[in-house]
Design an enzyme around this catalytic site. Sequence first.
Site, short mmCIF file in Angstrom:
data_model
loop_
_atom_site.label_atom_id
_atom_site.label_comp_id
_atom_site.label_asym_id
_atom_site.label_seq_id
_atom_site.Cartn_x
_atom_site.Cartn_y
_atom_site.Cartn_z
N THR A 45 0.82 -1.22 0.00
CA THR A 45 0.00 0.00 0.00
C THR A 45 0.85 1.25 0.00
O THR A 45 0.51 2.25 -0.64
CB THR A 45 -0.91 0.00 1.25
N SER B 111 1.68 -7.40 -1.00
CA SER B 111 2.38 -8.44 -0.21
C SER B 111 1.60 -9.74 -0.15
O SER B 111 2.14 -10.78 0.22
CB SER B 111 2.73 -7.94 1.19
N THR C 266 1.63 -4.39 4.18
CA THR C 266 1.45 -4.75 5.59
C THR C 266 0.78 -6.12 5.78
O THR C 266 0.93 -6.75 6.83
CB THR C 266 0.63 -3.70 6.36
N ASP C 267 0.05 -6.58 4.76
CA ASP C 267 -0.76 -7.79 4.98
C ASP C 267 0.06 -9.03 5.34
O ASP C 267 -0.34 -9.82 6.19
CB ASP C 267 -1.63 -8.08 3.74
N1 ASP Z 1 -2.64 -5.33 0.43
C1 ASP Z 1 -1.57 -4.47 0.87
C2 ASP Z 1 -0.29 -5.28 0.91
O1 ASP Z 1 -0.10 -6.04 1.81
C3 ASP Z 1 -1.91 -3.90 2.21
C4 ASP Z 1 -0.86 -2.96 2.80
O2 ASP Z 1 0.23 -2.82 2.34
O3 ASP Z 1 -1.20 -2.32 3.83
O4 ASP Z 1 0.50 -5.17 0.01
#
Ligand code: ASP
Length: 302
Positions: free
Chosen positions: A12, A54, A85-86
């Site tokens: 993200t 991710s 973050t995932d």
């Molecule tokens: N879907 C995103 C990822 O993990 C979520 C994030 O980065 O907060 O790449």
Amino acid sequence: MKHILLIATGGTIACRESGRGLAPSLTGEELLEFLPEIRKICRVFVDNPFSVDSTDITTSQRRELAMMIWENYDRYDGFVIAHGTDSLAYTAALLYHMLRNFNKPVIITGAQRPMGEPGSDAERNMLDSFRVACVGWTGVAAVLHGQVIRGNHVVKVHSKAMNAFRSINAPLAGTIRDDGKVLLNIPPRLGGEPEFVDIVDSSFVVLKLVPDLDPSIIEFLRRYDKVILEGYGAGGIPIRLEKVVQKLILSGTKVYITTQCLEGEVDLHKYAVGRRAEAMGAVSLGHRTVEDAIASIQCGEI
Ligand code: ASP
């Protein structure tokens, strides 16, 4: 001034609207354009090994990150990884185990909202990560929302909130104040010679025990060397599954037990269901998070 390598991998933090949903598009260099203050903290070099959500990061890409850091050990004073973050907790745990006794900072960060978006946490998380990388922290840690979390204790607990990460079963390793001051709570040095621990095991699966789980699913797991059963509370195997789990163990599959509880630990001595599980050969994962347990298996530690 310290030399830090920024490794940008997407997530993200690097996203822009693609017309089909948020998708990573900013490079590491482009992320840095939003952080003019960085010049006062350190000198940053950039690598962009891949740019993905991710959700799509594979073990081989995680290994690529570990190799990149290991091979650049002498060239930089520290490393910051911008990551989605995932699945960040899985990367943090795997790097923690692969870069054993690493005595330079390896900081993983991300954001809940894209860099440059009003109210985004991206800028703060990035600056904080470089700050932590420059104050003498050693080893793998996640830095998000003003918190420093050791790599093997990171868990994402909220899908959208800014304060989305927790240090599970360990106190925070540090905090970063709003004025940018880093306060580390634990001694940073781990001791021992740094070592690259490669991935040796990929034959594992994690199964969550739920009421009325079909026993034939457990029979199917014989094809794996190692199975983590996410049990209830302090851990144990439901009586209706005992026979199939016993057969699974006798077939040569190693069975580990973790807990569905976010905090606390497995204690197979407390209840009869736990003692029976232990007697048939199931092994407690204690206070490890699932992310940490998977990384420990991958690195051949358990
Ligand atoms: N879907 C995103 C990822 O993990 C979520 C994030 O980065 O907060 O790449």
